[in-house]
Design an enzyme around this catalytic site. Structure first.
Site, PDB file in Angstrom:
ATOM      1  N   HIS A  74      -3.311   5.990   4.131  1.00 20.23           N
ATOM      2  CA  HIS A  74      -4.101   4.860   3.624  1.00 20.23           C
ATOM      3  C   HIS A  74      -3.546   3.537   4.153  1.00 20.23           C
ATOM      4  O   HIS A  74      -4.282   2.696   4.682  1.00 20.23           O
ATOM      5  CB  HIS A  74      -4.080   4.881   2.096  1.00 20.23           C
ATOM      6  CG  HIS A  74      -5.078   3.986   1.429  1.00 20.23           C
ATOM      7  ND1 HIS A  74      -4.764   2.709   1.027  1.00 20.23           N
ATOM      8  CD2 HIS A  74      -6.367   4.186   1.074  1.00 20.23           C
ATOM      9  CE1 HIS A  74      -5.824   2.151   0.444  1.00 20.23           C
ATOM     10  NE2 HIS A  74      -6.818   3.025   0.460  1.00 20.23           N
ATOM     11  N   ASP A 116       0.837  -1.192   0.000  1.00 16.99           N
ATOM     12  CA  ASP A 116       0.000   0.000   0.000  1.00 16.99           C
ATOM     13  C   ASP A 116       0.876   1.247   0.000  1.00 16.99           C
ATOM     14  O   ASP A 116       2.001   1.210  -0.498  1.00 16.99           O
ATOM     15  CB  ASP A 116      -0.929  -0.031   1.222  1.00 16.99           C
ATOM     16  CG  ASP A 116      -2.236   0.692   0.958  1.00 16.99           C
ATOM     17  OD1 ASP A 116      -2.300   1.906   1.224  1.00 16.99           O
ATOM     18  OD2 ASP A 116      -3.172   0.058   0.456  1.00 16.99           O
ATOM     19  N   SER A 176     -11.037  -0.915  -0.097  1.00 15.34           N
ATOM     20  CA  SER A 176      -9.692  -0.876   0.472  1.00 15.34           C
ATOM     21  C   SER A 176      -9.686  -1.317   1.928  1.00 15.34           C
ATOM     22  O   SER A 176      -8.717  -1.933   2.398  1.00 15.34           O
ATOM     23  CB  SER A 176      -9.129   0.550   0.411  1.00 15.34           C
ATOM     24  OG  SER A 176      -8.653   0.882  -0.856  1.00 15.34           O
TER      25      SER A 176
END
Length: 474
Positions: A200, A163, A410
Protein backbone atom coordinates in the site's frame (compact mmCIF):
# COMPACT_ATOMS: atom_id res chain seq x y z
CA UNK A 1 -23.69 2.27 3.60
CA UNK A 2 -22.13 -1.14 3.03
CA UNK A 3 -21.28 -2.74 6.39
CA UNK A 4 -20.44 -6.24 5.12
CA UNK A 5 -16.84 -5.53 4.19
CA UNK A 6 -16.39 -3.53 7.39
CA UNK A 7 -17.49 -6.55 9.41
CA UNK A 8 -15.19 -8.83 7.42
CA UNK A 9 -12.23 -6.67 8.40
CA UNK A 10 -13.05 -6.41 12.10
CA UNK A 11 -11.39 -9.67 13.15
CA UNK A 12 -8.40 -8.98 10.90
CA UNK A 13 -7.71 -5.68 12.66
CA UNK A 14 -8.49 -7.18 16.07
CA UNK A 15 -5.85 -9.89 15.52
CA UNK A 16 -3.28 -7.19 14.75
CA UNK A 17 -3.81 -5.68 18.23
CA UNK A 18 -3.25 -8.50 20.75
CA UNK A 19 -4.32 -7.54 24.25
CA UNK A 20 -6.65 -4.78 22.98
CA UNK A 21 -10.40 -5.40 22.95
CA UNK A 22 -12.15 -3.58 20.10
CA UNK A 23 -15.76 -2.64 19.45
CA UNK A 24 -17.66 -1.27 16.48
CA UNK A 25 -19.56 1.98 16.47
CA UNK A 26 -23.02 2.05 18.06
CA UNK A 27 -24.66 0.90 14.82
CA UNK A 28 -23.32 -1.06 11.88
CA UNK A 29 -23.38 1.97 9.59
CA UNK A 30 -21.17 4.07 11.89
CA UNK A 31 -17.99 2.73 10.28
CA UNK A 32 -15.61 3.28 13.14
CA UNK A 33 -13.80 0.99 15.56
CA UNK A 34 -12.63 1.86 19.06
CA UNK A 35 -11.06 0.32 22.16
CA UNK A 36 -13.47 -1.08 24.71
CA UNK A 37 -13.35 0.30 28.24
CA UNK A 38 -11.02 3.25 27.49
CA UNK A 39 -11.67 6.93 26.80
CA UNK A 40 -9.25 9.74 25.98
CA UNK A 41 -9.07 13.11 27.71
CA UNK A 42 -6.64 16.00 27.60
CA UNK A 43 -3.97 15.96 30.30
CA UNK A 44 -4.29 17.90 33.52
CA UNK A 45 -7.50 19.43 34.82
CA UNK A 46 -9.73 18.06 32.06
CA UNK A 47 -8.59 14.48 32.77
CA UNK A 48 -9.45 15.02 36.45
CA UNK A 49 -12.91 16.34 35.53
CA UNK A 50 -13.49 13.26 33.39
CA UNK A 51 -12.46 10.88 36.17
CA UNK A 52 -14.67 12.54 38.80
CA UNK A 53 -17.72 12.79 36.54
CA UNK A 54 -17.53 9.18 35.35
CA UNK A 55 -16.89 7.81 38.85
CA UNK A 56 -19.88 9.72 40.23
CA UNK A 57 -22.07 8.44 37.41
CA UNK A 58 -20.96 4.85 37.97
CA UNK A 59 -21.66 5.13 41.70
CA UNK A 60 -25.25 6.03 40.92
CA UNK A 61 -25.68 3.37 38.21
CA UNK A 62 -26.54 -0.20 39.11
CA UNK A 63 -24.06 -2.77 37.81
CA UNK A 64 -21.14 -0.42 37.16
CA UNK A 65 -18.17 -0.24 39.51
CA UNK A 66 -16.60 3.18 40.20
CA UNK A 67 -13.30 1.58 41.27
CA UNK A 68 -12.66 0.62 37.65
CA UNK A 69 -12.36 4.29 36.68
CA UNK A 70 -8.65 5.09 36.69
CA UNK A 71 -5.86 6.47 34.58
CA UNK A 72 -4.41 3.76 32.40
CA UNK A 73 -0.72 4.57 32.53
CA UNK A 74 1.08 7.93 32.78
CA UNK A 75 0.12 11.09 30.94
CA UNK A 76 1.53 10.97 27.47
CA UNK A 77 3.51 14.20 27.41
CA UNK A 78 3.82 15.69 23.96
CA UNK A 79 0.45 14.48 22.66
CA UNK A 80 -1.29 15.99 25.70
CA UNK A 81 -3.66 13.04 26.07
CA UNK A 82 -4.47 10.71 28.97
CA UNK A 83 -6.00 7.24 28.62
CA UNK A 84 -8.67 6.68 31.26
CA UNK A 85 -9.98 3.17 31.84
CA UNK A 86 -13.68 3.16 32.55
CA UNK A 87 -14.38 -0.53 32.97
CA UNK A 88 -13.02 -3.91 33.98
CA UNK A 89 -11.06 -5.27 31.00
CA UNK A 90 -11.62 -8.83 32.24
CA UNK A 91 -15.42 -8.53 32.06
CA UNK A 92 -15.65 -8.10 28.31
CA UNK A 93 -18.35 -5.43 28.78
CA UNK A 94 -18.08 -2.13 26.95
CA UNK A 95 -18.63 0.71 29.40
CA UNK A 96 -17.50 3.48 27.05
CA UNK A 97 -21.07 4.50 26.07
CA UNK A 98 -21.93 4.85 29.79
CA UNK A 99 -18.85 7.01 30.36
CA UNK A 100 -19.66 9.25 27.41
CA UNK A 101 -23.20 9.79 28.70
CA UNK A 102 -21.77 10.66 32.12
CA UNK A 103 -19.69 13.45 30.57
CA UNK A 104 -22.45 15.22 28.65
CA UNK A 105 -23.47 17.44 31.54
CA UNK A 106 -19.85 18.25 32.43
CA UNK A 107 -19.12 19.07 28.78
CA UNK A 108 -22.13 21.38 28.65
CA UNK A 109 -20.78 23.23 31.70
CA UNK A 110 -17.27 23.49 30.23
CA UNK A 111 -18.53 24.50 26.79
CA UNK A 112 -16.26 22.03 24.99
CA UNK A 113 -15.81 18.32 24.38
CA UNK A 114 -13.81 16.77 27.21
CA UNK A 115 -13.61 13.12 26.24
CA UNK A 116 -13.68 10.81 23.24
CA UNK A 117 -13.42 7.18 22.31
CA UNK A 118 -10.00 5.72 21.63
CA UNK A 119 -10.68 5.24 17.93
CA UNK A 120 -8.84 2.94 15.56
CA UNK A 121 -7.22 4.99 12.80
CA UNK A 122 -6.93 2.83 9.71
CA UNK A 123 -6.09 2.90 6.04
CA UNK A 124 -8.82 4.93 4.44
CA UNK A 125 -11.45 2.66 4.01
CA UNK A 126 -14.40 0.61 4.88
CA UNK A 127 -11.51 -0.63 6.97
CA UNK A 128 -9.85 -1.47 3.65
CA UNK A 129 -9.15 0.41 0.39
CA UNK A 130 -11.91 0.79 -2.20
CA UNK A 131 -11.00 -2.64 -3.53
CA UNK A 132 -8.13 -5.11 -3.51
CA UNK A 133 -5.23 -4.90 -5.97
CA UNK A 134 -5.36 -6.55 -9.38
CA UNK A 135 -2.19 -7.74 -11.17
CA UNK A 136 -1.06 -5.73 -14.20
CA UNK A 137 1.45 -6.85 -16.82
CA UNK A 138 4.91 -5.30 -16.58
CA UNK A 139 4.52 -4.05 -20.13
CA UNK A 140 1.57 -1.83 -19.15
CA UNK A 141 2.60 1.74 -18.23
CA UNK A 142 1.86 3.29 -14.89
CA UNK A 143 -1.27 5.41 -14.62
CA UNK A 144 -0.62 8.26 -13.94
CA UNK A 145 2.46 7.84 -16.12
CA UNK A 146 5.73 9.50 -15.21
CA UNK A 147 5.57 13.24 -15.79
CA UNK A 148 8.21 15.01 -17.86
CA UNK A 149 11.32 16.08 -16.01
CA UNK A 150 13.78 14.24 -13.84
CA UNK A 151 14.95 14.26 -10.27
CA UNK A 152 16.99 17.21 -8.99
CA UNK A 153 18.38 16.64 -5.51
CA UNK A 154 19.00 20.35 -4.93
CA UNK A 155 15.40 21.43 -5.52
CA UNK A 156 13.46 18.23 -4.77
CA UNK A 157 10.27 18.69 -2.73
CA UNK A 158 10.19 16.72 0.52
CA UNK A 159 7.15 14.43 0.91
CA UNK A 160 6.55 12.22 3.95
CA UNK A 161 4.18 9.28 3.44
CA UNK A 162 2.60 7.88 6.62
CA UNK A 163 1.45 4.40 5.67
CA UNK A 164 2.64 0.81 5.46
CA UNK A 165 6.34 0.39 4.81
CA UNK A 166 8.11 -0.16 1.52
CA UNK A 167 8.52 -3.64 0.02
CA UNK A 168 12.09 -4.85 0.30
CA UNK A 169 12.89 -4.59 -3.43
CA UNK A 170 11.02 -1.35 -4.15
CA UNK A 171 14.04 0.22 -5.82
CA UNK A 172 13.81 -2.25 -8.69
CA UNK A 173 10.94 0.03 -9.82
CA UNK A 174 12.77 2.95 -11.49
CA UNK A 175 10.44 5.65 -10.19
CA UNK A 176 11.30 4.64 -6.60
CA UNK A 177 15.08 4.81 -6.99
CA UNK A 178 15.27 7.84 -4.68
CA UNK A 179 12.62 6.72 -2.19
CA UNK A 180 13.72 6.09 1.40
CA UNK A 181 12.08 5.01 4.63
CA UNK A 182 10.91 1.96 6.54
CA UNK A 183 10.58 -1.49 5.06
CA UNK A 184 7.41 -3.53 5.45
CA UNK A 185 7.90 -5.69 8.53
CA UNK A 186 6.33 -8.93 7.22
CA UNK A 187 5.48 -9.12 3.53
CA UNK A 188 4.25 -12.72 3.38
CA UNK A 189 2.67 -15.22 5.75
CA UNK A 190 4.02 -18.65 6.68
CA UNK A 191 2.80 -20.03 3.34
CA UNK A 192 4.56 -17.35 1.30
CA UNK A 193 1.31 -15.52 0.48
CA UNK A 194 1.37 -11.73 0.34
CA UNK A 195 -0.30 -10.25 3.42
CA UNK A 196 -3.21 -7.87 3.10
CA UNK A 197 -2.20 -4.18 2.74
CA UNK A 198 1.42 -5.04 1.89
CA UNK A 199 2.48 -2.74 -0.93
CA UNK A 200 0.00 0.00 0.00
CA UNK A 201 2.76 2.44 0.95
CA UNK A 202 4.89 1.39 -2.03
CA UNK A 203 1.94 1.93 -4.40
CA UNK A 204 1.40 5.43 -2.98
CA UNK A 205 5.10 6.31 -3.27
CA UNK A 206 5.05 5.20 -6.91
CA UNK A 207 2.10 7.48 -7.68
CA UNK A 208 3.82 10.42 -6.01
CA UNK A 209 7.04 9.85 -7.94
CA UNK A 210 5.13 9.57 -11.22
CA UNK A 211 3.15 12.81 -10.77
CA UNK A 212 6.12 14.73 -9.30
CA UNK A 213 9.46 13.15 -10.34
CA UNK A 214 11.58 15.71 -8.44
CA UNK A 215 10.52 14.67 -4.95
CA UNK A 216 12.34 13.21 -1.98
CA UNK A 217 9.75 10.68 -0.81
CA UNK A 218 10.17 9.13 2.64
CA UNK A 219 7.77 6.35 3.66
CA UNK A 220 7.19 5.61 7.34
CA UNK A 221 5.66 2.24 8.26
CA UNK A 222 3.41 3.69 10.96
CA UNK A 223 0.49 1.54 9.73
CA UNK A 224 2.33 -1.72 9.12
CA UNK A 225 0.02 -3.69 11.44
CA UNK A 226 -3.10 -4.42 9.35
CA UNK A 227 -3.12 -0.77 8.31
CA UNK A 228 -4.44 0.24 11.74
CA UNK A 229 -3.34 1.97 14.94
CA UNK A 230 -5.05 3.26 18.09
CA UNK A 231 -5.72 6.99 18.23
CA UNK A 232 -3.91 7.16 21.60
CA UNK A 233 -0.72 6.00 19.86
CA UNK A 234 -1.12 7.71 16.50
CA UNK A 235 -0.33 11.26 17.60
CA UNK A 236 2.95 10.14 19.19
CA UNK A 237 3.88 8.14 16.08
CA UNK A 238 3.25 11.18 13.87
CA UNK A 239 5.55 13.26 16.07
CA UNK A 240 8.18 10.49 15.85
CA UNK A 241 7.92 10.50 12.05
CA UNK A 242 8.49 14.25 11.70
CA UNK A 243 11.22 14.19 14.37
CA UNK A 244 13.08 11.48 12.46
CA UNK A 245 12.68 12.94 8.97
CA UNK A 246 12.19 16.62 9.80
CA UNK A 247 9.00 18.51 9.03
CA UNK A 248 8.58 17.99 5.27
CA UNK A 249 6.98 20.20 2.66
CA UNK A 250 4.06 17.79 2.34
CA UNK A 251 2.65 14.91 4.39
CA UNK A 252 0.59 12.37 2.43
CA UNK A 253 -1.75 10.45 4.75
CA UNK A 254 -4.16 7.82 3.47
CA UNK A 255 -5.73 6.87 6.80
CA UNK A 256 -8.29 8.15 9.27
CA UNK A 257 -11.62 7.41 10.92
CA UNK A 258 -15.07 8.77 11.49
CA UNK A 259 -15.98 9.50 15.13
CA UNK A 260 -19.02 8.95 17.28
CA UNK A 261 -19.33 12.66 18.02
CA UNK A 262 -18.61 13.91 14.51
CA UNK A 263 -15.79 16.02 15.99
CA UNK A 264 -12.05 15.67 15.45
CA UNK A 265 -9.63 13.33 17.20
CA UNK A 266 -8.53 14.33 20.71
CA UNK A 267 -5.45 12.16 20.24
CA UNK A 268 -4.33 14.35 17.32
CA UNK A 269 -5.05 17.75 18.88
CA UNK A 270 -1.43 18.50 19.75
CA UNK A 271 -0.05 17.30 16.42
CA UNK A 272 -2.60 19.28 14.42
CA UNK A 273 -1.84 22.45 16.40
CA UNK A 274 1.86 22.06 15.70
CA UNK A 275 1.18 21.30 12.04
CA UNK A 276 -0.80 24.54 11.76
CA UNK A 277 2.15 26.49 13.15
CA UNK A 278 4.54 24.98 10.58
CA UNK A 279 4.70 25.44 6.80
CA UNK A 280 3.93 21.76 6.12
CA UNK A 281 0.82 20.87 4.12
CA UNK A 282 -1.14 17.77 5.17
CA UNK A 283 -2.85 16.04 2.23
CA UNK A 284 -5.31 13.47 3.62
CA UNK A 285 -7.68 10.89 2.17
CA UNK A 286 -11.41 11.54 2.54
CA UNK A 287 -12.18 7.86 3.13
CA UNK A 288 -14.11 5.16 1.31
CA UNK A 289 -17.47 4.95 3.09
CA UNK A 290 -19.52 6.67 0.33
CA UNK A 291 -20.67 9.01 3.09
CA UNK A 292 -20.73 12.72 3.92
CA UNK A 293 -19.82 11.96 7.56
CA UNK A 294 -16.53 13.74 8.37
CA UNK A 295 -13.50 11.46 8.18
CA UNK A 296 -10.61 12.66 10.34
CA UNK A 297 -7.98 14.04 9.95
CA UNK A 298 -9.04 14.88 6.36
CA UNK A 299 -12.10 16.70 7.74
CA UNK A 300 -9.87 19.28 9.45
CA UNK A 301 -9.79 20.86 5.97
CA UNK A 302 -13.37 21.97 6.60
CA UNK A 303 -12.41 23.99 9.69
CA UNK A 304 -11.46 27.62 8.98
CA UNK A 305 -8.31 27.50 11.10
CA UNK A 306 -6.98 24.57 9.03
CA UNK A 307 -8.15 25.67 5.58
CA UNK A 308 -4.63 26.50 4.38
CA UNK A 309 -2.79 23.62 6.09
CA UNK A 310 -4.98 20.57 5.30
CA UNK A 311 -6.18 19.36 1.89
CA UNK A 312 -8.86 16.65 1.90
CA UNK A 313 -9.07 14.47 -1.21
CA UNK A 314 -11.96 12.46 -2.64
CA UNK A 315 -11.66 9.99 -5.53
CA UNK A 316 -12.88 10.30 -9.11
CA UNK A 317 -14.07 7.18 -10.89
CA UNK A 318 -11.87 5.48 -13.48
CA UNK A 319 -13.22 7.40 -16.48
CA UNK A 320 -13.07 10.70 -14.58
CA UNK A 321 -16.83 11.22 -14.97
CA UNK A 322 -17.84 12.04 -11.39
CA UNK A 323 -16.92 10.52 -8.05
CA UNK A 324 -15.97 6.90 -7.51
CA UNK A 325 -18.80 4.97 -5.87
CA UNK A 326 -16.84 4.48 -2.63
CA UNK A 327 -15.56 8.03 -2.18
CA UNK A 328 -16.67 10.13 0.77
CA UNK A 329 -18.05 13.52 -0.13
CA UNK A 330 -19.42 16.72 1.34
CA UNK A 331 -18.35 20.32 1.91
CA UNK A 332 -15.34 19.21 3.98
CA UNK A 333 -13.88 17.38 0.93
CA UNK A 334 -12.00 20.14 -0.87
CA UNK A 335 -10.97 18.46 -4.12
CA UNK A 336 -11.32 15.20 -6.04
CA UNK A 337 -8.58 13.45 -8.01
CA UNK A 338 -8.35 10.17 -9.96
CA UNK A 339 -8.58 7.29 -7.48
CA UNK A 340 -10.17 4.33 -9.22
CA UNK A 341 -8.13 1.72 -11.15
CA UNK A 342 -4.81 3.54 -10.91
CA UNK A 343 -1.64 1.61 -11.82
CA UNK A 344 1.56 1.70 -9.76
CA UNK A 345 4.14 -0.60 -8.17
CA UNK A 346 2.81 -3.02 -5.56
CA UNK A 347 5.85 -5.28 -5.23
CA UNK A 348 9.37 -5.21 -6.59
CA UNK A 349 10.13 -6.69 -9.99
CA UNK A 350 11.67 -9.86 -8.64
CA UNK A 351 10.17 -13.26 -7.85
CA UNK A 352 6.38 -13.38 -8.37
CA UNK A 353 4.44 -13.62 -5.11
CA UNK A 354 0.91 -15.03 -4.62
CA UNK A 355 -2.00 -13.12 -3.09
CA UNK A 356 -5.33 -14.56 -1.91
CA UNK A 357 -8.33 -12.24 -2.15
CA UNK A 358 -9.94 -11.41 1.19
CA UNK A 359 -13.25 -9.93 -0.02
CA UNK A 360 -15.72 -11.10 -2.62
CA UNK A 361 -17.03 -8.76 -5.25
CA UNK A 362 -20.74 -7.94 -5.32
CA UNK A 363 -23.57 -8.63 -7.76
CA UNK A 364 -24.48 -4.94 -7.61
CA UNK A 365 -22.56 -1.90 -6.37
CA UNK A 366 -22.61 -1.93 -2.58
CA UNK A 367 -23.22 1.83 -2.64
CA UNK A 368 -26.02 1.81 -5.22
CA UNK A 369 -24.13 3.15 -8.26
CA UNK A 370 -24.98 1.78 -11.70
CA UNK A 371 -21.62 1.96 -13.51
CA UNK A 372 -19.26 -1.09 -13.61
CA UNK A 373 -17.36 -0.06 -10.49
CA UNK A 374 -14.72 -1.82 -8.43
CA UNK A 375 -17.42 -3.28 -6.17
CA UNK A 376 -18.39 -5.58 -9.06
CA UNK A 377 -15.36 -6.01 -11.32
CA UNK A 378 -12.99 -7.78 -11.66
CA UNK A 379 -14.93 -10.72 -10.22
CA UNK A 380 -13.40 -12.73 -7.40
CA UNK A 381 -14.28 -14.70 -4.26
CA UNK A 382 -12.64 -13.65 -1.00
CA UNK A 383 -11.40 -15.62 1.98
CA UNK A 384 -13.21 -13.52 4.61
CA UNK A 385 -16.51 -13.18 2.80
CA UNK A 386 -19.75 -14.17 4.46
CA UNK A 387 -21.33 -17.39 3.21
CA UNK A 388 -18.20 -18.80 1.57
CA UNK A 389 -18.12 -21.79 3.92
CA UNK A 390 -21.77 -22.48 3.13
CA UNK A 391 -21.27 -22.48 -0.63
CA UNK A 392 -17.87 -24.16 -0.58
CA UNK A 393 -16.41 -21.51 -2.90
CA UNK A 394 -12.62 -21.33 -2.91
CA UNK A 395 -10.99 -17.92 -2.53
CA UNK A 396 -9.27 -16.72 -5.69
CA UNK A 397 -5.49 -16.43 -5.87
CA UNK A 398 -3.40 -14.27 -8.20
CA UNK A 399 0.31 -13.57 -8.68
CA UNK A 400 2.02 -10.18 -8.39
CA UNK A 401 5.41 -9.43 -9.92
CA UNK A 402 5.49 -5.64 -9.95
CA UNK A 403 2.59 -3.49 -11.10
CA UNK A 404 -0.98 -3.54 -9.85
CA UNK A 405 -4.22 -1.72 -10.41
CA UNK A 406 -5.84 -0.45 -7.21
CA UNK A 407 -8.63 1.90 -6.11
CA UNK A 408 -9.37 4.14 -3.15
CA UNK A 409 -9.14 7.67 -1.84
CA UNK A 410 -5.85 6.30 -0.50
CA UNK A 411 -4.48 6.71 -4.01
CA UNK A 412 -6.24 9.92 -5.02
CA UNK A 413 -4.34 11.47 -2.10
CA UNK A 414 -0.80 11.05 -3.53
CA UNK A 415 -2.09 12.27 -6.90
CA UNK A 416 -3.12 15.56 -5.26
CA UNK A 417 0.03 15.71 -3.12
CA UNK A 418 2.11 15.12 -6.25
CA UNK A 419 0.39 17.93 -8.13
CA UNK A 420 1.17 20.38 -5.31
CA UNK A 421 4.80 19.20 -5.33
CA UNK A 422 4.97 19.49 -9.14
CA UNK A 423 3.62 23.03 -8.89
CA UNK A 424 6.36 23.89 -6.40
CA UNK A 425 9.04 22.51 -8.74
CA UNK A 426 7.67 24.13 -11.90
CA UNK A 427 7.32 27.59 -10.37
CA UNK A 428 10.19 27.55 -7.90
CA UNK A 429 7.79 27.89 -4.95
CA UNK A 430 9.10 26.87 -1.57
CA UNK A 431 5.90 27.23 0.47
CA UNK A 432 3.55 24.26 -0.14
CA UNK A 433 0.52 26.11 1.22
CA UNK A 434 1.07 28.97 -1.22
CA UNK A 435 1.57 26.43 -4.00
CA UNK A 436 -1.75 24.77 -3.09
CA UNK A 437 -3.61 28.10 -3.05
CA UNK A 438 -2.23 29.01 -6.48
CA UNK A 439 -2.90 25.54 -7.86
CA UNK A 440 -6.54 25.70 -6.78
CA UNK A 441 -6.92 29.27 -8.05
CA UNK A 442 -5.66 28.17 -11.47
CA UNK A 443 -7.86 25.06 -11.58
CA UNK A 444 -10.98 25.38 -13.71
CA UNK A 445 -11.57 21.64 -13.99
CA UNK A 446 -14.58 20.29 -12.12
CA UNK A 447 -16.47 17.05 -11.60
CA UNK A 448 -20.09 16.42 -10.70
CA UNK A 449 -20.28 14.77 -7.27
CA UNK A 450 -23.71 14.04 -5.82
CA UNK A 451 -25.19 16.70 -8.07
CA UNK A 452 -22.68 19.41 -7.15
CA UNK A 453 -19.83 20.76 -9.29
CA UNK A 454 -16.62 20.38 -7.27
CA UNK A 455 -12.95 21.17 -8.05
CA UNK A 456 -11.07 18.29 -9.70
CA UNK A 457 -7.33 17.81 -10.14
CA UNK A 458 -6.44 15.56 -13.08
CA UNK A 459 -2.73 15.10 -13.90
CA UNK A 460 -1.78 15.52 -17.55
CA UNK A 461 -0.26 12.02 -17.55
CA UNK A 462 -3.37 10.33 -16.15
CA UNK A 463 -5.36 8.27 -18.68
CA UNK A 464 -9.07 7.69 -18.14
CA UNK A 465 -9.90 3.97 -17.93
CA UNK A 466 -13.15 2.87 -19.60
CA UNK A 467 -15.44 1.46 -16.93
CA UNK A 468 -16.27 -1.87 -18.55
CA UNK A 469 -16.44 -5.29 -17.03
CA UNK A 470 -13.09 -7.09 -17.03
CA UNK A 471 -11.82 -10.39 -15.76
CA UNK A 472 -9.13 -11.01 -13.19
CA UNK A 473 -5.86 -11.71 -15.06
CA UNK A 474 -4.79 -15.33 -14.98
Amino acid sequence: MAPQRFHEQFEHIQRSMPGVSLAMGPDEDAHFLYEKGVVLARDGEEAQVVERAVRAHFTATEGLVPDHVRRDGPETGRTGVTRIRVGDPASGDDTVPHALRALREAEDRQGRRLVGRNHVVHIAVNACPGDEPVPVARTQPANPAAAYGGYDADSAVGVLVIDTGLVHDHRSYPLLAHTTGDLQTAETDADGVLRQYVGHGTFIAGILAAVAPSTDVTVRGTLNDAGAILESEFGARLFEAVDESGWPDIISLSAGTTTGSGDGLIGLDAFMRELRARRTLLVAAAGNNASDTPFWPAAYAGLPEYADSVLSVGALRADGDGAACFSNHGPWVRIHAPGERLTSALTGFGTPVPYVYQHSTYEACRFGFDYPCTCRFPRHTGLLSEGRERTGAKPDQVMFDGLAQWSGTSFATPVAAGLVAARMTAHGERDPRTALARLLAATTDTAVVRGAHVPALRPATWRPVPVVATAVPA
